[in-house]
Motif scaffolding. Structure first.
Motif, PDB file in Angstrom:
ATOM      1  N   ALA A 271       2.573  27.956  34.660  1.00 40.14           N
ATOM      2  CA  ALA A 271       1.764  28.164  35.871  1.00 40.14           C
ATOM      3  C   ALA A 271       2.179  29.468  36.527  1.00 40.14           C
ATOM      4  N   ASP A 277      -2.580  27.632  48.850  1.00 35.45           N
ATOM      5  CA  ASP A 277      -1.998  26.347  49.251  1.00 35.45           C
ATOM      6  C   ASP A 277      -3.026  25.482  49.970  1.00 35.45           C
ATOM      7  N   PRO A 303      -4.521  20.669  45.703  1.00 31.68           N
ATOM      8  CA  PRO A 303      -3.643  19.947  44.778  1.00 31.68           C
ATOM      9  C   PRO A 303      -2.622  20.910  44.181  1.00 31.68           C
ATOM     10  N   GLY A 320       7.239  27.187  35.913  1.00 33.79           N
ATOM     11  CA  GLY A 320       6.631  27.630  37.167  1.00 33.79           C
ATOM     12  C   GLY A 320       7.149  28.995  37.572  1.00 33.79           C
ATOM     13  N   PHE A 321       6.476  29.603  38.503  1.00 37.17           N
ATOM     14  CA  PHE A 321       6.901  30.877  39.062  1.00 37.17           C
ATOM     15  C   PHE A 321       7.126  30.696  40.558  1.00 37.17           C
ATOM     16  N   GLU A 324       8.838  34.681  46.178  1.00 35.56           N
ATOM     17  CA  GLU A 324       9.357  34.406  47.520  1.00 35.56           C
ATOM     18  C   GLU A 324       9.663  35.703  48.244  1.00 35.56           C
ATOM     19  N   LYS A 335      12.070  24.209  43.922  1.00 40.73           N
ATOM     20  CA  LYS A 335      10.789  24.012  43.206  1.00 40.73           C
ATOM     21  C   LYS A 335      11.021  23.418  41.825  1.00 40.73           C
ATOM     22  N   LYS A 339       9.150  19.876  41.734  1.00 37.79           N
ATOM     23  CA  LYS A 339       7.947  19.832  40.888  1.00 37.79           C
ATOM     24  C   LYS A 339       8.245  19.179  39.537  1.00 37.79           C
TER      25      LYS A 339
HETATM   26  O1  C5P Z   1       4.804  25.651  45.699  1.00 39.26           O
HETATM   27  P1  C5P Z   1       4.610  27.057  45.299  1.00 39.26           P
HETATM   28  O2  C5P Z   1       3.212  27.550  45.482  1.00 39.26           O
HETATM   29  O3  C5P Z   1       5.560  28.027  45.887  1.00 39.26           O
HETATM   30  O4  C5P Z   1       4.957  27.033  43.722  1.00 39.26           O
HETATM   31  C1  C5P Z   1       4.696  28.086  42.889  1.00 39.26           C
HETATM   32  C2  C5P Z   1       4.479  27.576  41.491  1.00 39.26           C
HETATM   33  O5  C5P Z   1       3.616  26.427  41.482  1.00 39.26           O
HETATM   34  C3  C5P Z   1       3.724  28.577  40.635  1.00 39.26           C
HETATM   35  O6  C5P Z   1       4.130  28.366  39.304  1.00 39.26           O
HETATM   36  C4  C5P Z   1       2.270  28.211  40.840  1.00 39.26           C
HETATM   37  O7  C5P Z   1       1.451  28.644  39.780  1.00 39.26           O
HETATM   38  C5  C5P Z   1       2.341  26.718  40.929  1.00 39.26           C
HETATM   39  N1  C5P Z   1       1.351  26.118  41.828  1.00 39.26           N
HETATM   40  C6  C5P Z   1       0.324  25.334  41.335  1.00 39.26           C
HETATM   41  N2  C5P Z   1      -0.569  24.754  42.191  1.00 39.26           N
HETATM   42  C7  C5P Z   1      -0.479  24.935  43.518  1.00 39.26           C
HETATM   43  C8  C5P Z   1       0.547  25.745  44.047  1.00 39.26           C
HETATM   44  C9  C5P Z   1       1.445  26.325  43.185  1.00 39.26           C
HETATM   45  O8  C5P Z   1       0.227  25.182  40.110  1.00 39.26           O
HETATM   46  N3  C5P Z   1      -1.348  24.382  44.317  1.00 39.26           N
END
Ligand code: C5P
Length: 391
Positions: A271, A277, A303, A320-321, A324, A335, A339
Motif C-alpha cells: 500500500a 483519511d 476505510p 505499508g508506507f 510523516e 502503524k 495495522k
Molecule cells: O494511517 P496512515 O494513512 O498513516 O497509513 C499509511 C499507510 O496505510 C500507507 O501504506 C497507506 O497506503 C495505507 N492506507 C490505506 N488506506 C487508508 C489510509 C492509509 O491503505 N485509508
C-alpha cells in the motif's frame, strides 16, 4: 529485455577496434527502452566519432573529466549518480588495469570509481594480452570488486590471431545486462500495489486530494515486474505511464481503491497510495454555489485499505508506507503494529511527495534497515529484495 525499459545506462567506450560495435550496442539499448549517455575515452575517439554516438544516443557525448561546459550540465559525479547501470564495451587491457587499480585519471575511470550502480565490463583485446598474467590478475581483482565481466568470446580476431579476446556481440551484451535487473526474486508471485492519491468528490467539479505523485508506487510496480511478479497496480489519478506488463486499475476514491484491492487476490500487498483519511459525507450532485460567507463540510472516515487487506483470513504479506512530518520511527512502528502488517517503510512526507528521490527506513517485527538516499527506482528495487528476504 523488458527489464531495461527506462533504465539509465552509461555506455562507456574505450580504445579498441571493437568500438565500431558500440554503435550497434547503443542502438539496441535505446531499442530496449534504456536512456543512454555515452562516455568515451580519448583513445575511443580515435576509433569511432563522438558525433556518431551522439546521433545514436540522442545525448551529448561526454569525453573530458575537466570540461567546464559539461560540469555545468552534468559532471562526473552527477553522471555516476544518474546511472542505473554502467556498461563499458569494449574494455581495453589498459582500462581493465586502471579500473582494477581504482585510478581516476579520465572521465570514464572516475565515473566507475564514483558509481554505486552495477558496472559491466566487456573486454576486447588480442588473445595474448588477454591471457597475460597481468590481465588475468586484473580480472580477478575486478571480479572481487563485484564488477560484472561480459565475455570475452573465442574466435578470429582483428589482428588475425585466433583465441579468447573478442568482444561479445552487442545482442549478447544486452541480454546479459537485462539479466542484472531481472532478479526473479518474486517469480510466480502476485503483487498488488496501491499508488498515487485518492480524490474524494465534494460536488461534480471539486474534490479533496493530496500531493502524492504516485512515483514510488509506479517504481515498485516496475521493480516487481522485473523481479518476475504478476503485478496489479491500483492507481489514483497521476501523471505517469504504467510500466509494461502491469495490470493497471484506475480509481479515484478510497472506496473504489478498496473495492479494486479486495478484487485483486495476491501474495504480496503493497500500500503506497496516499489515501485520503476522510471524505465528504454527502456528495452534492450539483455544483455548490458560493452563497454564504462560510460553509461547513462534514467529513466521514474512509476505510483503511491496508488494514482491511491485512485483516483478511488468509492475508497476503502486507507492506505499508508511513509518510510523516514528525516522530518518524515511533509513528511507523505504531502503524506496523496497529495495522497488523509485516513491513513498514517510513519517510519524511515533505521530502518524498512529488520528488524523484527518497530517503527511507524499513521496519519489520524483528529488524530494520535504512536505505541510502536514492532515486525511487533504486529504492524500489532494494525494497523488493527486502520483501523477498522476509516472505
Ligand atoms: O494511517 P496512515 O494513512 O498513516 O497509513 C499509511 C499507510 O496505510 C500507507 O501504506 C497507506 O497506503 C495505507 N492506507 C490505506 N488506506 C487508508 C489510509 C492509509 O491503505 N485509508
Amino acid at each position: 529485455m523488458q527489464s531495461l525499459i527506462n533504465k539509465q545506462v552509461i555506455l562507456g567506450i574505450t580504445g579498441g577496434i571493437a568500438a565500431y560495435k558500440s554503435a550497434e550496442l547503443c542502438r539496441l539499448l535505446i531499442k530496449a527502452g534504456a536512456n543512454v549517455r555515452v562516455v568515451m575515452t580519448s583513445a575511443a575517439c580515435e576509433f569511432i566519432t563522438p558525433l556518431t554516438m551522439q546521433a545514436l544516443s540522442g545525448n551529448r557525448v561526454h569525453t573530458e573529466l575537466l570540461d567546464e561546459e559539461a560540469e555545468a550540465a552534468m559532471g562526473h559525479i552527477e553522471l555516476a549518480r544518474w546511472a542505473d547501470l554502467i556498461i563499458v564495451a569494449p574494455v581495453s587491457a589498459n582500462f581493465m588495469a586502471r579500473v582494477a587499480n581504482g585510478e581516476a585519471n579520465d572521465l570514464l575511470a572516475t565515473i566507475c570509481l564514483a558509481a554505486t550502480a552495477p558496472i559491466a565490463l566487456a573486454p576486447a583485446m588480442n588473445q595474448a594480452m588477454w591471457s597475460n598474467q597481468n590481465t588475468q590478475d586484473n580480472l580477478t581483482s575486478l571480479k572481487l570488486k563485484d564488477m560484472q565481466i561480459f565475455g570475452p568470446a573465442d574466435g578470429e580476431q582483428a589482428c588475425g590471431d585466433i583465441g579468447l579476446g573478442r568482444m561479445l556481440e552487442p545482442i549478447e551484451i544486452i541480454e546479459q545486462a537485462a539479466k542484472l535487473f531481472k532478479s526473479g526474486a518474486l517469480a510466480g508471485l502476485r503483487v498488488c500495489i496501491t499508488a498515487g492519491p485518492t480524490r474524494e468528490a465534494i460536488d461534480p467539479v471539486r474534490y479533496i486530494s493530496n500531493h502524492s505523485s504516485g512515483k514510488m508506487g509506479y517504481a515498485l510496480a516496475q521493480a516487481a515486474v522485473d523481479a518476475g511478479a504478476k503485478v496489479s497496480l491500483i492507481s489514483g489519478p497521476v501523471d505517469l505511464v504504467a510500466p509494461p506488463h502491469v495490470d493497471l486499475v484506475n480509481v479515484e476514491s478510497a472506496e473504489q481503491m478498496l473495492n479494486a484491492a479486495t478484487d485483486s487476490p495476491c501474495e504480496i500487498f503493497i500500500a503506497v497510495a496516499a489515501v485520503a483519511d476522510y471524505r465528504p459525507q454527502l456528495i452534492s450532485n450539483k455544483k455548490i454555489k458560493k452563497i454564504k460567507d462560510s460553509m461547513q463540510l462534514k467529513l466521514v472516515k474512509n476505510p483503511d485499505i491496508l488494514a482491511t487487506i491485512a485483516g483478511q483470513k488468509s492475508k497476503p504479506f502486507c507492506v505499508g508506507f508511513a509518510a510523516e512530518t514528525e516522530n518518524l520511527e515511533s509513528n511507523a512502528l505504531k502503524k506496523l503494529k496497529n495495522k497488523k502488517i509485516d513491513l513498514i517503510v517510513a519517510n519524511h512526507a515533505t521530502e518524498t511527495f512529488n520528488n524523484d528521490e527518497a530517503s527511507v527506513k524499513a521496519y519489520w517485527h524483528n529488524g530494520d534497515r535504512a536505505l541510502k538516499p536514492n532515486k525511487k527506482e533504486k529504492i524500489a528495487r532494494e525494497l523488493i529484495l527486502i520483501i523477498k528476504e522476509l516472505i
